[in-house]
Design a protein around this motif. Structure first.
Motif, PDB file in Angstrom:
ATOM      1  N   THR A  68     -11.185 -15.272   0.215  1.00 49.38           N
ATOM      2  CA  THR A  68     -10.405 -16.484   0.482  1.00 49.38           C
ATOM      3  C   THR A  68     -10.919 -17.700  -0.279  1.00 49.38           C
ATOM      4  OG1 THR A  68     -11.696 -16.697   2.527  1.00 49.38           O
ATOM      5  CG2 THR A  68      -9.492 -15.775   2.704  1.00 49.38           C
ATOM      6  N   ARG A  69     -12.183 -17.736  -0.617  1.00 55.03           N
ATOM      7  CA  ARG A  69     -12.715 -18.895  -1.371  1.00 55.03           C
ATOM      8  C   ARG A  69     -12.045 -19.003  -2.729  1.00 55.03           C
ATOM      9  NH1 ARG A  69     -18.353 -16.807  -3.921  1.00 55.03           N
ATOM     10  NH2 ARG A  69     -17.906 -14.576  -3.878  1.00 55.03           N
ATOM     11  N   PHE A  70     -11.826 -17.867  -3.393  1.00 54.55           N
ATOM     12  CA  PHE A  70     -11.169 -17.888  -4.695  1.00 54.55           C
ATOM     13  C   PHE A  70      -9.666 -18.137  -4.549  1.00 54.55           C
ATOM     14  CE2 PHE A  70     -14.728 -14.788  -5.903  1.00 54.55           C
ATOM     15  CZ  PHE A  70     -15.535 -15.823  -6.360  1.00 54.55           C
ATOM     16  N   ASP A 252      -4.073 -23.404   6.333  1.00 55.48           N
ATOM     17  CA  ASP A 252      -4.960 -23.524   7.489  1.00 55.48           C
ATOM     18  C   ASP A 252      -5.507 -22.164   7.911  1.00 55.48           C
ATOM     19  OD1 ASP A 252      -4.698 -26.249   7.613  1.00 55.48           O
ATOM     20  OD2 ASP A 252      -3.175 -26.249   9.194  1.00 55.48           O
ATOM     21  N   GLU A 253      -4.684 -21.137   7.832  1.00 57.21           N
ATOM     22  CA  GLU A 253      -5.147 -19.793   8.171  1.00 57.21           C
ATOM     23  C   GLU A 253      -6.207 -19.314   7.193  1.00 57.21           C
ATOM     24  OE1 GLU A 253      -1.605 -17.354  10.307  1.00 57.21           O
ATOM     25  OE2 GLU A 253      -1.163 -18.088   8.291  1.00 57.21           O
ATOM     26  N   LEU A 254      -5.994 -19.600   5.906  1.00 56.39           N
ATOM     27  CA  LEU A 254      -6.973 -19.201   4.903  1.00 56.39           C
ATOM     28  C   LEU A 254      -8.287 -19.940   5.104  1.00 56.39           C
ATOM     29  CD1 LEU A 254      -4.664 -19.145   1.738  1.00 56.39           C
ATOM     30  CD2 LEU A 254      -5.460 -17.185   3.053  1.00 56.39           C
ATOM     31  N   LYS A 255      -8.200 -21.234   5.404  1.00 53.37           N
ATOM     32  CA  LYS A 255      -9.419 -22.016   5.628  1.00 53.37           C
ATOM     33  C   LYS A 255     -10.151 -21.537   6.876  1.00 53.37           C
ATOM     34  CE  LYS A 255      -8.007 -26.276   3.285  1.00 53.37           C
ATOM     35  NZ  LYS A 255      -7.640 -27.707   3.470  1.00 53.37           N
ATOM     36  N   ALA A 256      -9.397 -21.216   7.927  1.00 56.06           N
ATOM     37  CA  ALA A 256     -10.019 -20.727   9.151  1.00 56.06           C
ATOM     38  C   ALA A 256     -10.713 -19.389   8.910  1.00 56.06           C
ATOM     39  CB  ALA A 256      -8.972 -20.588  10.252  1.00 56.06           C
ATOM     40  N   LEU A 258     -11.958 -18.352   6.056  1.00 58.22           N
ATOM     41  CA  LEU A 258     -13.147 -18.605   5.253  1.00 58.22           C
ATOM     42  C   LEU A 258     -14.285 -19.148   6.119  1.00 58.22           C
ATOM     43  CD1 LEU A 258     -14.564 -18.763   2.534  1.00 58.22           C
ATOM     44  CD2 LEU A 258     -13.505 -21.009   2.187  1.00 58.22           C
ATOM     45  N   ALA A 259     -13.952 -20.063   7.016  1.00 57.79           N
ATOM     46  CA  ALA A 259     -14.982 -20.643   7.879  1.00 57.79           C
ATOM     47  C   ALA A 259     -15.598 -19.582   8.787  1.00 57.79           C
ATOM     48  CB  ALA A 259     -14.376 -21.768   8.716  1.00 57.79           C
ATOM     49  N   LEU A 260     -14.769 -18.749   9.372  1.00 59.16           N
ATOM     50  CA  LEU A 260     -15.278 -17.713  10.269  1.00 59.16           C
ATOM     51  C   LEU A 260     -16.025 -16.627   9.500  1.00 59.16           C
ATOM     52  CD1 LEU A 260     -12.257 -17.439  12.701  1.00 59.16           C
ATOM     53  CD2 LEU A 260     -14.537 -18.317  13.220  1.00 59.16           C
ATOM     54  N   GLU A 261     -15.572 -16.370   8.266  1.00 67.39           N
ATOM     55  CA  GLU A 261     -16.265 -15.386   7.432  1.00 67.39           C
ATOM     56  C   GLU A 261     -17.695 -15.855   7.148  1.00 67.39           C
ATOM     57  OE1 GLU A 261     -15.872 -13.657   2.880  1.00 67.39           O
ATOM     58  OE2 GLU A 261     -14.101 -14.455   3.899  1.00 67.39           O
ATOM     59  N   ARG A 262     -17.820 -17.140   6.866  1.00 65.41           N
ATOM     60  CA  ARG A 262     -19.147 -17.687   6.582  1.00 65.41           C
ATOM     61  C   ARG A 262     -20.056 -17.652   7.805  1.00 65.41           C
ATOM     62  NH1 ARG A 262     -17.078 -22.791   2.834  1.00 65.41           N
ATOM     63  NH2 ARG A 262     -17.055 -21.617   0.858  1.00 65.41           N
ATOM     64  N   GLU A 263     -19.420 -17.663   8.974  1.00 58.46           N
ATOM     65  CA  GLU A 263     -20.190 -17.579  10.213  1.00 58.46           C
ATOM     66  C   GLU A 263     -20.476 -16.136  10.612  1.00 58.46           C
ATOM     67  OE1 GLU A 263     -17.916 -19.632  13.091  1.00 58.46           O
ATOM     68  OE2 GLU A 263     -18.036 -21.576  12.090  1.00 58.46           O
ATOM     69  N   GLY A 264     -19.889 -15.194   9.845  1.00 60.21           N
ATOM     70  CA  GLY A 264     -20.073 -13.783  10.164  1.00 60.21           C
ATOM     71  C   GLY A 264     -19.220 -13.312  11.295  1.00 60.21           C
ATOM     72  N   SER A 265     -18.096 -14.042  11.559  1.00 65.01           N
ATOM     73  CA  SER A 265     -17.206 -13.677  12.638  1.00 65.01           C
ATOM     74  C   SER A 265     -15.896 -13.169  12.077  1.00 65.01           C
ATOM     75  CB  SER A 265     -16.917 -14.895  13.537  1.00 65.01           C
ATOM     76  OG  SER A 265     -18.112 -15.410  14.047  1.00 65.01           O
ATOM     77  N   GLU A 266     -15.129 -12.534  12.939  1.00 59.07           N
ATOM     78  CA  GLU A 266     -13.831 -11.977  12.555  1.00 59.07           C
ATOM     79  C   GLU A 266     -12.749 -12.990  12.871  1.00 59.07           C
ATOM     80  OE1 GLU A 266     -11.092  -8.604  14.408  1.00 59.07           O
ATOM     81  OE2 GLU A 266     -12.876  -7.814  13.458  1.00 59.07           O
ATOM     82  N   PRO A 267     -11.908 -13.373  11.907  1.00 61.33           N
ATOM     83  CA  PRO A 267     -10.876 -14.367  12.169  1.00 61.33           C
ATOM     84  C   PRO A 267      -9.765 -13.816  13.031  1.00 61.33           C
ATOM     85  CG  PRO A 267     -10.553 -13.453   9.999  1.00 61.33           C
ATOM     86  CD  PRO A 267     -11.830 -12.843  10.547  1.00 61.33           C
ATOM     87  N   SER A 268      -9.143 -14.702  13.758  1.00 65.30           N
ATOM     88  CA  SER A 268      -7.950 -14.344  14.541  1.00 65.30           C
ATOM     89  C   SER A 268      -6.744 -14.955  13.876  1.00 65.30           C
ATOM     90  CB  SER A 268      -8.088 -14.859  15.977  1.00 65.30           C
ATOM     91  OG  SER A 268      -6.915 -14.579  16.714  1.00 65.30           O
ATOM     92  N   ILE A 269      -5.872 -14.124  13.306  1.00 62.83           N
ATOM     93  CA  ILE A 269      -4.733 -14.597  12.540  1.00 62.83           C
ATOM     94  C   ILE A 269      -3.488 -14.573  13.424  1.00 62.83           C
ATOM     95  CG2 ILE A 269      -3.301 -14.228  10.497  1.00 62.83           C
ATOM     96  CD1 ILE A 269      -6.155 -15.105   9.917  1.00 62.83           C
ATOM     97  N   SER A 270      -2.790 -15.686  13.499  1.00 69.34           N
ATOM     98  CA  SER A 270      -1.581 -15.752  14.300  1.00 69.34           C
ATOM     99  C   SER A 270      -0.467 -14.978  13.611  1.00 69.34           C
ATOM    100  CB  SER A 270      -1.138 -17.203  14.487  1.00 69.34           C
ATOM    101  OG  SER A 270      -0.786 -17.778  13.247  1.00 69.34           O
TER     102      SER A 270
END
Length: 274
Positions: A68-70, A252-256, A258-270
């Motif tokens: 997602t960063r790229f 916003d979903e992509l940013k969320a 990326l943020a959760l990825e950096r925290e080592g968590s799994e994102p929740s996508i609506s």
């Protein structure tokens, strides 16, 4: 509806839509609508899409599959389609071929993933005969041991859909948008994208040669009737409120993710649809 005369009336009728540079988001939404609202058989062939995009399966996890960063840096659209299947980067040199059929359209083909894949691989084996070492491996189309076609399917009570993205060519730089998937076919053997994929342009004289051969192979099973894209691109009045599940992921979903990825968590996508 603008059509040409069907041939070989003893075979079931299939509407054939041929186009180029049709945006993949619009194509996927058209496929979804035809699967859900039409009672006819369809083959859609689209040579290329207008801009490079990432297409994910309906249940794919963004943080596991996409860098997602790229994607955010380069503004690449990410589409979540209505079907299953893997994650791919598509662009102007991708050839898309989709079959949307009633469950009894092809004699002997039951509406289940393996029989459908068996039939489509047989069809493409004929259209590529004498040109490449074609085979079906673990739901992928391969030349030798390298993938050049990825597949996605959707099966309803009365109908089924089979969608393929063929790599006529691709920009190796686009592969930076994809991670190595956590679940990959065994024959990939941890190969990188460049080692695992191959393109068709080294084996055929032109993309139109492949599409013409494919149309000829489809003609062995169906009576083909040419339909203009303009005749089906927009929904009829009775379909105007059709609810598409295929959609663009938001920034916003992509940013969320990326943020959760950096925290080592799994994102929740609506799953709110556009």
């Amino acid at each position: 509806m603008a059509v040409s005369q069907a041939k070989n009336a003893s075979l079931p009728l299939m509407n054939l839509v041929r186009t180029s540079a049709f945006p993949i988001l619009h194509q996927l939404r058209l496929e979804e609508r035809l699967l859900r609202t039409s009672t006819e058989n369809w083959c859609i062939i689209n040579e290329g899409t207008m801009e490079s995009s990432i297409v994910m399966g309906v249940s794919g996890k963004l943080n596991e599959l996409v860098e997602t960063r790229f994607v955010l840096r380069d503004g690449v659209p990410v589409i979540r389609r209505f079907t299953g299947g893997g994650t791919v980067v598509v662009g102007k040199d991708t050839i898309f071929v989709t079959f949307i059929c009633n469950k009894n359209a092809v004699p002997g083909v039951q509406p289940y993933p393996k029989p459908i894949m068996s039939w489509t691989s047989k069809l493409y084996s004929k259209s590529l005969s004498g040109l490449v070492d074609f085979s079906l491996r673990e739901n992928d189309y391969v030349i030798g041991d390298r993938k050049f076609g990825g597949n996605a399917q959707s099966i309803t009570k009365a109908r089924w859909l089979h969608h393929t993205s063929f790599l006529w060519n691709y920009d190796p730089r686009d592969m930076k948008y994809l991670k190595h998937p956590p679940r990959a076919p065994s024959y990939r053997s941890m190969r990188t994208h460049s080692e695992f994929l191959c393109t068709m342009n080294g084996f055929l004289s032109s993309s139109s040669e492949f599409t013409e051969r494919t149309v000829a192979s489809v003609g062995d099973y169906f009576s083909l009737r040419q339909v203009d894209l303009s005749a089906v691109a927009e929904p009829a009045a009775s379909e105007a409120e059709f609810f598409h599940s295929t959609r663009l992921l938001t920034e916003d979903e992509l940013k969320a993710s990326l943020a959760l990825e950096r925290e080592g968590s799994e994102p929740s996508i609506s799953v709110v649809c556009a």
